[in-house]
Design a protein around this motif. Structure first.
Motif, short mmCIF file in Angstrom:
data_model
loop_
_atom_site.label_atom_id
_atom_site.label_comp_id
_atom_site.label_asym_id
_atom_site.label_seq_id
_atom_site.Cartn_x
_atom_site.Cartn_y
_atom_site.Cartn_z
N TYR A 179 -2.23 -0.67 -16.77
CA TYR A 179 -3.56 -0.73 -17.38
C TYR A 179 -4.62 -1.28 -16.43
N THR A 198 4.28 3.61 -19.71
CA THR A 198 3.91 4.86 -19.06
C THR A 198 4.81 6.01 -19.51
N ASN A 220 1.62 -5.04 -21.51
CA ASN A 220 1.69 -3.59 -21.43
C ASN A 220 1.51 -2.90 -22.78
N PRO A 523 -1.65 4.04 -21.09
CA PRO A 523 -2.54 3.71 -19.97
C PRO A 523 -3.32 4.93 -19.52
#
Length: 559
Positions: A179, A198, A220, A523
């Motif tokens: 991010y 991801t 995350n 992200p």
């Protein structure tokens, strides 16, 4: 004659048309079966695609490998890929063709933190010194994953030996926060956190001696659970502390997290981990997915640990203060009663003085390295690891390693700390009983996850659960304001802590919270579809070891 010839030609044309149509339909089916979108995918969605003949297990694995090849060069989260993953997928496809899709994790690709023993892959702790450490027996939870049909896709980077939260190592280099590429991903399970954010797998695993399952979830935009002490066997894990070590899953949603925990906890009592023998019978054989939707948030009494906030505003703390304030307002709007807990004992900095890792680290590491289930060219003692020169210890850990070299559980300081831990357990129980609490909440980290090159992962609050062994579920509560480096902001997480073996209640609270307040976002740099690759075999993964900040010199144990 002409009539007969024309009829034959018409029949032939019809036949060609029918065969052509069937051929095109076959191509369409095959094309459909040759695609799967891994971005933000779930266990339920994957299973539906497989059972609906919309994809194959090999295609599923290929789709995730394609994402890893596309995006791992940016975040450096993966240490190694499983060379047997495609062969396992092919076996699962054969089962599927025969009508057998049994298993809670049938064809679910998962990633393991590289301190889990898994046959076919080395267990390195992301240390060059242990690069040749080859297990011949799975960690019990890894065996449970395999038994339920999971495909172990590979291993993730971690802060070396799981000793801190920056997720930098001699073998894996520096993992990058997806991010904000100027920041760390939390840790020590930062490789798993960055990878799952991801969409490199459906879920992943971590370990936690102080913060390491919760810090990467917070940093995350993920969910995680640190289970009650003893609920999940730690045998076959590269250890730090018998008192504080815990293992668990990290995922993108609570439903997948509950499935993962159900499988991990199914191992049950394990004589190789005495803590598992103390779990009460009523806490065994629980399917954590069954009661996720029961009830609601209204009527819950949740405590607020005031001592786990940094109330001084700054660029790094204000986003956390604001995110938690907004969360508290939301909980109140849902009928939750918030009770401020202000006892002086709940101070993360003071509690950290009870940390016993330095007394246990060398002893448990030596026990692990002496296991007959390990082979390969590797050190067999703690002294050999830290005498090799093939390691990374950040300067903030020099004293810890020095103290660990000569400290043992026979030291008076260990007994003093254990008494303090017993007092802390009693205090938590008293707090819950006197305030009639269902859970307590606090930010996982008082500030945003730190920048790459920072001295340490400062401001984290995980020590309370780490010492007392109570369960915690971590959930997203927002982002910092967007910046050039962080296009959608830096993720912020909150811990929901309960009494021992209250995982079902905590997951239920977290499920309602995350569904009513959905904050999960991929992200920006990787929020796109990647074209599936055609793989005859698993590509070789080479971590980027050249990106280690110069402030962390290799092979050094003193300033």
């Amino acid at each position: 004659m002409g009539f007969t010839g024309g009829l034959l030609r018409r029949r032939l044309s019809v036949t060609v048309w029918v065969l052509g149509t069937l051929f095109l339909q076959g191509l369409a089916v095959n094309a459909q079966a040759d695609s799967f979108e891994p971005l933000e995918s779930t266990i339920e969605g994957l299973r539906a695609a497989l059972l609906g003949n919309a994809t194959t297990c090999r295609t599923v694995i290929s789709s995730f490998v394609a994402r890893i090849e596309a995006f791992n060069p940016t975040i450096n989260a993966i240490v190694s890929l499983n060379p047997n993953a495609f062969a396992i997928a092919d076996e699962l496809d054969q089962r599927l063709a025969a009508g057998d899709s049994a298993g809670k994790l049938f064809c679910v690709p998962i990633l393991l933190k590289d301190n889990y023993d898994a046959v076919g892959m080395n267990t390195t702790g992301s240390s060059v010194a242990l690069a040749g450490n080859r297990p011949s027996v799975d960690t019990p939870s890894v065996k449970a994953f395999r038994d339920e049909g999971a495909v172990i896709l590979g291993k993730t980077n971690l802060h070396e030996m799981a000793l801190e939260g920056l997720s930098v190592s001699s073998l894996g280099g520096q993992t990058i926060n997806p991010y904000d590429h100027t920041r760390t991903p939390g840790g020590s399970s930062g490789g798993t956190g960055a990878a799952i954010a991801t969409s490199f797998a459906i879920f992943g695993t971590g370990t936690d001696a102080v913060n390491s399952l919760r810090s990467p979830a917070s940093a995350n935009n993920l969910v995680s659970v640190r289970p009650s002490r003893g609920l999940v066997s730690r045998q076959g894990i590269l250890p730090i502390s018998f008192t504080q070590d815990s293992i668990g899953p990290i995922a993108r949603n609570i439903q997948d997290l509950a499935v993962a925990l159900t499988v991990m906890a199914s191992v049950g009592p394990d004589e190789a981990d005495n803590a598992t023998l103390l779990v009460p019978p009523e806490a065994r054989d629980i399917d954590y997915t069954l009661n996720l939707d029961d009830g609601g948030l209204e009527g819950l009494r949740i405590g607020l640990l005031d001592g786990f906030w940094n109330h001084t505003e700054s660029d790094e703390t204000t986003p956390v203060i604001d995110a938690l304030a907004s969360t508290i307002d939301f909980l109140k709007s849902q009928g939750v009663e918030i009770i401020k807990v202000t006892e002086s004992i709940y101070n993360a900095t003071a509690i950290a003085k009870l940390d016993v890792q330095q007394y246990e680290f060398k002893e448990v590491m030596n026990k692990y390295l002496s296991s007959p289930s390990l082979a390969g060219d590797r050190p067999t003692t703690w002294d050999e690891v830290y005498g090799s020169g093939d390691f990374l210890v950040i300067p903030a850990q020099y004293n810890f390693i020095s103290n660990s070299r000569n400290s043992t559980t026979a030291d008076p300081g260990f007994a003093t700390a254990q008494q303090g831990i017993a007092d802390l357990k009693a205090a938590i129980n008293a707090t819950f009983v006197s305030n009639e609490l269902d859970a307590v909440i606090y930010p996982e980290q008082k500030n945003l996850v730190v920048k790459i090159g920072s001295p340490s992962q400062a401001g984290r609050n995980g020590i309370l659960a780490a010492l007392t062994g109570v369960p915690v579920v971590t959930v997203p509560v927002g982002f910092s304001p967007a910046t050039e480096n962080a296009p959608i902001g830096v993720p912020i997480g909150m811990e929901i802590l309960g009494l021992p073996f209250s995982e079902s209640k905590l997951l239920n609270i977290a499920n309602h919270f995350t569904r009513l307040r959905p904050l999960r976002t991929a992200p920006a740099f990787a929020n796109q579809t990647v074209q599936d690759g055609s793989y005859l075999s698993m590509p070789r993964m080479q971590p980027n070891m050249s990106n280690i900040p110069q402030v962390y010199p290799l092979g050094v144990l003193s300033a």
